[in-house]
Scaffold this motif. Structure first.
Motif, PDB file in Angstrom:
ATOM      1  N   LEU A  86      17.817 -36.321 -10.239  1.00  0.00           N
ATOM      2  CA  LEU A  86      16.666 -34.990 -10.566  1.00  0.00           C
ATOM      3  C   LEU A  86      15.542 -35.562 -10.510  1.00  0.00           C
ATOM      4  N   LEU A  87      15.140 -36.810 -10.917  1.00  0.00           N
ATOM      5  CA  LEU A  87      13.926 -37.545 -10.772  1.00  0.00           C
ATOM      6  C   LEU A  87      13.470 -37.705  -9.030  1.00  0.00           C
ATOM      7  N   LEU A  88      14.619 -37.880  -8.430  1.00  0.00           N
ATOM      8  CA  LEU A  88      14.157 -38.116  -6.854  1.00  0.00           C
ATOM      9  C   LEU A  88      13.908 -36.900  -6.505  1.00  0.00           C
ATOM     10  N   PHE A  89      14.844 -35.708  -6.862  1.00  0.00           N
ATOM     11  CA  PHE A  89      14.504 -34.359  -6.530  1.00  0.00           C
ATOM     12  C   PHE A  89      13.110 -33.859  -6.758  1.00  0.00           C
ATOM     13  N   ILE A  90      12.498 -34.183  -7.900  1.00  0.00           N
ATOM     14  CA  ILE A  90      11.249 -33.726  -8.547  1.00  0.00           C
ATOM     15  C   ILE A  90      10.075 -34.402  -7.701  1.00  0.00           C
ATOM     16  N   ILE A  91      10.241 -35.699  -7.314  1.00  0.00           N
ATOM     17  CA  ILE A  91       9.193 -36.432  -6.720  1.00  0.00           C
ATOM     18  C   ILE A  91       9.348 -35.893  -5.301  1.00  0.00           C
ATOM     19  N   ALA A  92      10.455 -35.432  -4.535  1.00  0.00           N
ATOM     20  CA  ALA A  92      10.745 -35.065  -3.263  1.00  0.00           C
ATOM     21  C   ALA A  92      10.021 -33.885  -3.202  1.00  0.00           C
ATOM     22  N   MET A  93      10.242 -32.823  -4.131  1.00  0.00           N
ATOM     23  CA  MET A  93       9.535 -31.666  -3.828  1.00  0.00           C
ATOM     24  C   MET A  93       7.920 -31.578  -4.121  1.00  0.00           C
ATOM     25  N   VAL A  94       7.520 -32.412  -4.959  1.00  0.00           N
ATOM     26  CA  VAL A  94       6.284 -32.561  -5.191  1.00  0.00           C
ATOM     27  C   VAL A  94       5.424 -33.235  -3.863  1.00  0.00           C
ATOM     28  N   THR A  95       6.159 -34.164  -3.399  1.00  0.00           N
ATOM     29  CA  THR A  95       5.341 -34.754  -2.028  1.00  0.00           C
ATOM     30  C   THR A  95       5.472 -33.515  -0.971  1.00  0.00           C
ATOM     31  N   GLY A  96       6.713 -32.974  -0.934  1.00  0.00           N
ATOM     32  CA  GLY A  96       6.608 -31.883   0.021  1.00  0.00           C
ATOM     33  C   GLY A  96       5.571 -30.885  -0.067  1.00  0.00           C
ATOM     34  N   LEU A  97       5.684 -30.219  -1.221  1.00  0.00           N
ATOM     35  CA  LEU A  97       4.671 -29.012  -1.487  1.00  0.00           C
ATOM     36  C   LEU A  97       3.388 -29.420  -1.414  1.00  0.00           C
ATOM     37  N   PHE A  98       2.879 -30.470  -1.980  1.00  0.00           N
ATOM     38  CA  PHE A  98       1.552 -30.828  -2.095  1.00  0.00           C
ATOM     39  C   PHE A  98       1.016 -31.790  -1.143  1.00  0.00           C
ATOM     40  N   PHE A  99       1.657 -32.551  -0.342  1.00  0.00           N
ATOM     41  CA  PHE A  99       1.175 -33.393   0.623  1.00  0.00           C
ATOM     42  C   PHE A  99       1.792 -32.896   2.201  1.00  0.00           C
ATOM     43  N   LEU A 100       3.176 -32.878   2.316  1.00  0.00           N
ATOM     44  CA  LEU A 100       3.514 -32.659   3.589  1.00  0.00           C
ATOM     45  C   LEU A 100       3.284 -31.093   4.075  1.00  0.00           C
ATOM     46  N   PHE A 101       3.469 -30.206   3.399  1.00  0.00           N
ATOM     47  CA  PHE A 101       3.407 -28.839   3.582  1.00  0.00           C
ATOM     48  C   PHE A 101       1.676 -28.629   3.868  1.00  0.00           C
ATOM     49  N   PRO A 102       0.690 -28.827   3.072  1.00  0.00           N
ATOM     50  CA  PRO A 102      -0.320 -28.356   3.436  1.00  0.00           C
ATOM     51  C   PRO A 102      -1.117 -29.189   4.919  1.00  0.00           C
ATOM     52  N   TYR A 103      -0.649 -30.403   5.084  1.00  0.00           N
ATOM     53  CA  TYR A 103      -0.714 -31.276   6.007  1.00  0.00           C
ATOM     54  C   TYR A 103      -0.360 -30.724   7.202  1.00  0.00           C
ATOM     55  N   THR A 104       0.860 -30.470   7.426  1.00  0.00           N
ATOM     56  CA  THR A 104       1.491 -29.720   8.465  1.00  0.00           C
ATOM     57  C   THR A 104       0.841 -28.455   8.849  1.00  0.00           C
ATOM     58  N   LEU A 105       0.531 -27.601   7.693  1.00  0.00           N
ATOM     59  CA  LEU A 105      -0.372 -26.377   8.002  1.00  0.00           C
ATOM     60  C   LEU A 105      -1.697 -26.731   8.625  1.00  0.00           C
ATOM     61  N   ALA A 106      -2.236 -27.813   8.109  1.00  0.00           N
ATOM     62  CA  ALA A 106      -3.637 -28.206   8.554  1.00  0.00           C
ATOM     63  C   ALA A 106      -3.499 -28.404   9.967  1.00  0.00           C
ATOM     64  N   LEU A 107      -2.689 -29.283  10.350  1.00  0.00           N
ATOM     65  CA  LEU A 107      -2.618 -29.788  11.624  1.00  0.00           C
ATOM     66  C   LEU A 107      -2.307 -28.562  12.739  1.00  0.00           C
ATOM     67  N   THR A 108      -1.309 -27.621  12.249  1.00  0.00           N
ATOM     68  CA  THR A 108      -0.933 -26.744  13.177  1.00  0.00           C
ATOM     69  C   THR A 108      -2.057 -25.410  13.461  1.00  0.00           C
ATOM     70  N   LEU A 109      -2.672 -25.100  12.002  1.00  0.00           N
ATOM     71  CA  LEU A 109      -3.404 -23.796  12.130  1.00  0.00           C
ATOM     72  C   LEU A 109      -4.981 -23.841  12.514  1.00  0.00           C
ATOM     73  N   ILE A 110      -5.617 -25.318  11.652  1.00  0.00           N
ATOM     74  CA  ILE A 110      -6.890 -25.425  11.869  1.00  0.00           C
ATOM     75  C   ILE A 110      -7.464 -26.246  13.288  1.00  0.00           C
ATOM     76  N   PRO A 111      -8.141 -25.657  14.024  1.00  0.00           N
ATOM     77  CA  PRO A 111      -8.316 -25.999  15.442  1.00  0.00           C
ATOM     78  C   PRO A 111      -9.383 -27.216  15.137  1.00  0.00           C
TER      79      PRO A 111
END
Length: 112
Positions: A86-111
């Motif tokens: 459960l702790l691993l899952f929460i940390i993974a979700m927070v990392t994915g939602l607040f670091f990886l997902f925005p970073y991926t969007l920024a890399l792909t959408l912002i010229p």
């Protein structure tokens, strides 16, 4: 944790009440904090993404009497989304939602 520390140093230690030593440290980190953060995320992106995906993977175990339950894919002794996982899952979700997902969007959408 490293990223949080750099952001903390950049914003909190830059104040006038921090003292001479902290002010020197703030000048050392200073204007390069954003570029350092971007470089750290860029260099660790694939490892971080792979780790998050590994934490979120599960396997279904079926017993002869018809019962089934989910276990963590990489350690079948740990039930998925319970106890230690459960702790691993929460940390993974927070990392994915607040670091990886925005970073991926920024890399792909912002010229650049």
């Amino acid at each position: 944790l490293t990223i949080t520390f750099i952001v903390f140093c950049h914003y909190c230690l830059k104040s006038n009440s921090a003292g001479h030593r902290l002010n020197r440290f703030s000048h050392f980190v200073g204007k390069r904090a954003v570029s350092v953060l971007a470089t750290l995320i860029y260099l660790s992106y694939s490892k971080l993404l792979r780790t998050v995906i590994q934490i979120l993977m599960y396997a279904t175990v079926r017993i002869d009497n018809g019962m089934s339950f989910r276990v963590w894919f990489y350690d079948g002794t740990i039930r998925y989304f319970e106890g230690k996982h459960l702790l691993l899952f929460i940390i993974a979700m927070v990392t994915g939602l607040f670091f990886l997902f925005p970073y991926t969007l920024a890399l792909t959408l912002i010229p650049i």
